[in-house]
Design a protein around this motif. Structure first.
Motif, mmCIF file in Angstrom:
data_model
loop_
_atom_site.group_PDB
_atom_site.id
_atom_site.type_symbol
_atom_site.label_atom_id
_atom_site.label_comp_id
_atom_site.label_asym_id
_atom_site.label_seq_id
_atom_site.Cartn_x
_atom_site.Cartn_y
_atom_site.Cartn_z
ATOM 1 N N ARG A 127 4.619 83.011 88.665
ATOM 2 C CA ARG A 127 5.581 83.746 89.480
ATOM 3 C C ARG A 127 6.430 84.617 88.566
ATOM 4 N NH1 ARG A 127 4.664 78.943 91.736
ATOM 5 N NH2 ARG A 127 4.052 78.975 93.955
ATOM 6 N N VAL A 128 7.048 85.649 89.143
ATOM 7 C CA VAL A 128 7.841 86.567 88.340
ATOM 8 C C VAL A 128 8.984 85.837 87.651
ATOM 9 C CG1 VAL A 128 9.370 88.576 88.443
ATOM 10 C CG2 VAL A 128 7.211 88.595 89.703
ATOM 11 N N SER A 129 9.591 84.879 88.303
ATOM 12 C CA SER A 129 10.700 84.148 87.679
ATOM 13 C C SER A 129 10.249 83.432 86.412
ATOM 14 C CB SER A 129 11.290 83.135 88.671
ATOM 15 O OG SER A 129 10.290 82.220 89.108
ATOM 16 N N ALA A 130 9.014 82.913 86.411
ATOM 17 C CA ALA A 130 8.478 82.253 85.219
ATOM 18 C C ALA A 130 8.166 83.270 84.131
ATOM 19 C CB ALA A 130 7.231 81.456 85.578
ATOM 20 N N LEU A 131 7.671 84.446 84.532
ATOM 21 C CA LEU A 131 7.413 85.510 83.561
ATOM 22 C C LEU A 131 8.707 85.922 82.865
ATOM 23 C CD1 LEU A 131 5.438 87.654 82.340
ATOM 24 C CD2 LEU A 131 6.131 89.145 84.227
ATOM 25 N N VAL A 132 9.782 86.022 83.615
ATOM 26 C CA VAL A 132 11.083 86.381 83.040
ATOM 27 C C VAL A 132 11.512 85.353 82.004
ATOM 28 C CG1 VAL A 132 13.537 86.661 83.568
ATOM 29 C CG2 VAL A 132 11.820 87.727 85.034
ATOM 30 N N ARG A 133 11.290 84.085 82.284
ATOM 31 C CA ARG A 133 11.652 83.029 81.323
ATOM 32 C C ARG A 133 10.792 83.102 80.069
ATOM 33 N NH1 ARG A 133 12.430 77.278 84.205
ATOM 34 N NH2 ARG A 133 12.844 76.769 82.009
ATOM 35 N N GLY A 188 -2.005 78.720 96.061
ATOM 36 C CA GLY A 188 -0.686 78.955 96.622
ATOM 37 C C GLY A 188 0.075 80.139 96.067
ATOM 38 N N ASN A 189 -0.471 80.862 95.097
ATOM 39 C CA ASN A 189 0.326 81.969 94.526
ATOM 40 C C ASN A 189 -0.316 83.343 94.678
ATOM 41 O OD1 ASN A 189 -1.597 82.120 92.338
ATOM 42 N ND2 ASN A 189 0.050 82.808 90.981
ATOM 43 N N VAL A 190 -1.302 83.482 95.562
ATOM 44 C CA VAL A 190 -1.929 84.797 95.725
ATOM 45 C C VAL A 190 -0.889 85.846 96.110
ATOM 46 C CG1 VAL A 190 -3.609 86.126 97.071
ATOM 47 C CG2 VAL A 190 -4.209 83.849 96.242
ATOM 48 N N GLY A 195 3.615 91.061 92.501
ATOM 49 C CA GLY A 195 4.880 91.064 91.770
ATOM 50 C C GLY A 195 4.674 90.883 90.281
ATOM 51 N N LEU A 196 3.756 90.008 89.910
ATOM 52 C CA LEU A 196 3.454 89.813 88.495
ATOM 53 C C LEU A 196 2.840 91.069 87.894
ATOM 54 C CD1 LEU A 196 2.065 86.173 88.685
ATOM 55 C CD2 LEU A 196 3.998 86.892 87.269
ATOM 56 N N ALA A 197 1.946 91.723 88.647
ATOM 57 C CA ALA A 197 1.335 92.959 88.159
ATOM 58 C C ALA A 197 2.394 94.032 87.950
ATOM 59 C CB ALA A 197 0.267 93.438 89.136
ATOM 60 N N GLU A 198 3.292 94.186 88.911
ATOM 61 C CA GLU A 198 4.333 95.192 88.793
ATOM 62 C C GLU A 198 5.292 94.875 87.646
ATOM 63 O OE1 GLU A 198 5.944 95.095 92.711
ATOM 64 O OE2 GLU A 198 4.459 96.510 93.517
ATOM 65 N N ALA A 199 5.457 93.590 87.355
ATOM 66 C CA ALA A 199 6.343 93.179 86.264
ATOM 67 C C ALA A 199 5.714 93.343 84.895
ATOM 68 C CB ALA A 199 6.783 91.728 86.466
ATOM 69 N N GLY A 200 4.377 93.562 84.837
ATOM 70 C CA GLY A 200 3.771 93.921 83.562
ATOM 71 C C GLY A 200 2.771 92.975 82.953
ATOM 72 N N VAL A 201 2.235 92.005 83.728
ATOM 73 C CA VAL A 201 1.203 91.156 83.128
ATOM 74 C C VAL A 201 -0.050 91.990 82.866
ATOM 75 C CG1 VAL A 201 2.084 89.057 84.205
ATOM 76 C CG2 VAL A 201 0.245 90.341 85.338
#
Length: 464
Positions: A105-111, A133-135, A140-146
């Motif tokens: 999730r994006v919140s985990a990516l931020v951490r 459960g995370n499809v 959001g993860l793609a937009e955040a830069g993964v």
């Protein structure tokens, strides 16, 4: 007329995409500004004498596990990136599963980004994860830069709420549809959970718990079944696939056939499958345990034949560190991951070029160029060319040495390669023109590695 450079690397045997030439490399503002013989420069320009060295593009290691946040006592960005720098790697892509929480999730990516900030000696990108459960979180993860997404077709292990669970077929298909829409790549650990779990349960019921018993629970047929199933779903969804750590020629052959049919798919293997066998596993013990497991000498020879035929795309370490205590005791309970990132380039140059005469251009393609291209980092990364980042590994191809535990820069100094003699050695590593490692001096004092995002994300954000 003098040309302004920040640094000139003089007279190295430079590994280009199609040849090796003794030329100079002029560096300005972190980029390669010129390539040529006897580059003119100011008398005040720093010059690095590389006359007796080979200069390769820095390795782009697309598969490492640095376990932050929360599990930095296994291996964090600081020690992991230091080991990579010492091994000639200038860019890595960190996997999503071993931090707490995993990067699903994006919140985990931020951490995770917060944990990496100011800690990495070399540049890095980050994988996101696909789990049940995370499809809905993938865009959001793609937009955040993964850089892409990783999924497991067999159970990766772990306990508690924040485990990285394997995908069921429904999640895999739905996830592939979404990842195809986003234009990113799905990296897959391809082993059949049904085959693996049944064989593991049977072995343990029968009290078979040694090294070769573990190998028997994860046969090549488990890898091949998962590969073929995933390829069917890729054909249906149009999702770009990357198979990580393929351990068998059979797996490579199935993927090669899919490429011939027009599927957008790539295949990775790891140095340990090309340098170690199940016989080594029985001798070395859990320090060499991984999944898929090491294979027989015959299987390894067939995998080398696939490499020599040009059918492998990417070489990556799958560096999966842990405290030394987790590599002891019961073989089935021991942690399944190899600490090998520091040795990847030296191992492949030694085993591939010095022993088997694989051209340096071909090894460099798999170590650097192809991973950079596959994951949206090319032409900035992966190649020695004007305009590219000055990411360079300077290697003494005659620098024979025997690896000692104290040479390792990992947090926990264990590796199946300790005691192994290498015919070459990384002398220095430059990331964006900054010297991040020098043999005898160690790593740079400042960690200035930058977070990289893929150059293009269809349906998501952008990056640089």
């Amino acid at each position: 007329m003098d040309i302004h450079f920040d640094l000139v690397i003089r007279k190295g045997n430079v590994v280009l995409t199609d040849e090796v030439r003794q030329i100079d490399i002029g560096i300005r503002d972190g980029k390669i500004a010129a390539l040529g013989e006897n580059l003119m420069c100011s008398e005040h320009t720093p010059v690095y004498d590389a006359e007796y060295l080979h200069v390769l593009p820095g390795m782009v290691d697309a598969h490492v596990h640095f376990n932050e946040p929360a599990l930095g006592h296994w291996e964090g960005f600081a020690t992991g990136s230091a080991a990579l720098a010492a091994g000639g790697c200038t860019t890595y892509i960190d996997m999503p599963l071993n931090g707490v929480p995993p990067t699903v999730r994006v919140s985990a990516l931020v951490r995770k980004l917060a944990a990496a900030e100011g800690q990495s000696l070399v540049d890095y990108a980050l994988w996101g994860g696909l789990v049940p459960g995370n499809v809905g979180d993938l865009q959001g993860l793609a937009e955040a830069g993964v850089i892409g997404f990783k999924a497991f077709m067999s159970c990766p292990g772990g306990e508690g709420e924040d485990i990285f669970a394997e995908v069921d077929d429904q999640t895999l298909c739905t996830g592939m549809q979404e990842i195809a829409r986003l234009g990113l790549v799905l990296a897959l650990h391809a082993e059949s959970e049904e085959i693996v779990s049944k064989r593991a349960a049977k072995a343990q019921e029968e009290g078979r718990r040694e090294a070769l018993d573990f190998v028997d629970t994860r046969p090549i047929e488990a890898e091949l079944e998962a590969v073929k199933r995933a390829l069917r779903y890729a054909e249906q969804t149009g999702c770009k696939l990357h198979f990580v750590h393929i351990s068998s020629a059979e797996g490579v052959e199935a993927i090669t056939e899919a490429k011939a049919k027009g599927l957008d798919v790539t295949v990775e293997t790891c140095p340990h499958y090309l340098a170690l066998t199940s016989e080594d596993l029985a001798q070395l013990g859990p320090v060499a345990k991984c999944a898929p497991p090491l294979r027989t000498v015959e299987d390894q020879n067939r995998l080398w034949a696939e490499l020599l035929a040009g059918r492998l795309d990417i070489l990556a370490s799958d560096h999966s560190p842990c405290p030394t205590s987790m590599k002891q005791g019961d073989f089935f309970e021991a942690w399944g991951g190899i600490s090998g990132a520091q040795s990847s380039m030296e191992l492949m140059l030694d085993e591939g070029h010095l022993r088997r005469h694989v051209p340096l251009t071909e090894l460099s393609r798999m170590l650097s160029l192809e991973p950079a291209k596959r994951f949206g980092l090319y032409p900035r990364k992966g190649v020695i060319a004007v305009g590219a980042d000055a990411d360079l590994a300077l290697v003494d191809m005659n620098g024979s040495y025997t690896l000692q535990a104290n040479d390792l820069l990992y947090l926990h100094k264990h590796s199946p390669y300790v005691g192994r003699t290498f015919g070459c050695r990384v002398k220095a590593t430059f990331c964006r023109g900054n010297r991040v490692y020098e043999l005898g001096e160690g790593v740079a004092a400042l960690a200035e590695g930058a977070w990289l995002r893929p150059a293009v994300i269809v349906g998501g954000g952008g990056g640089g």
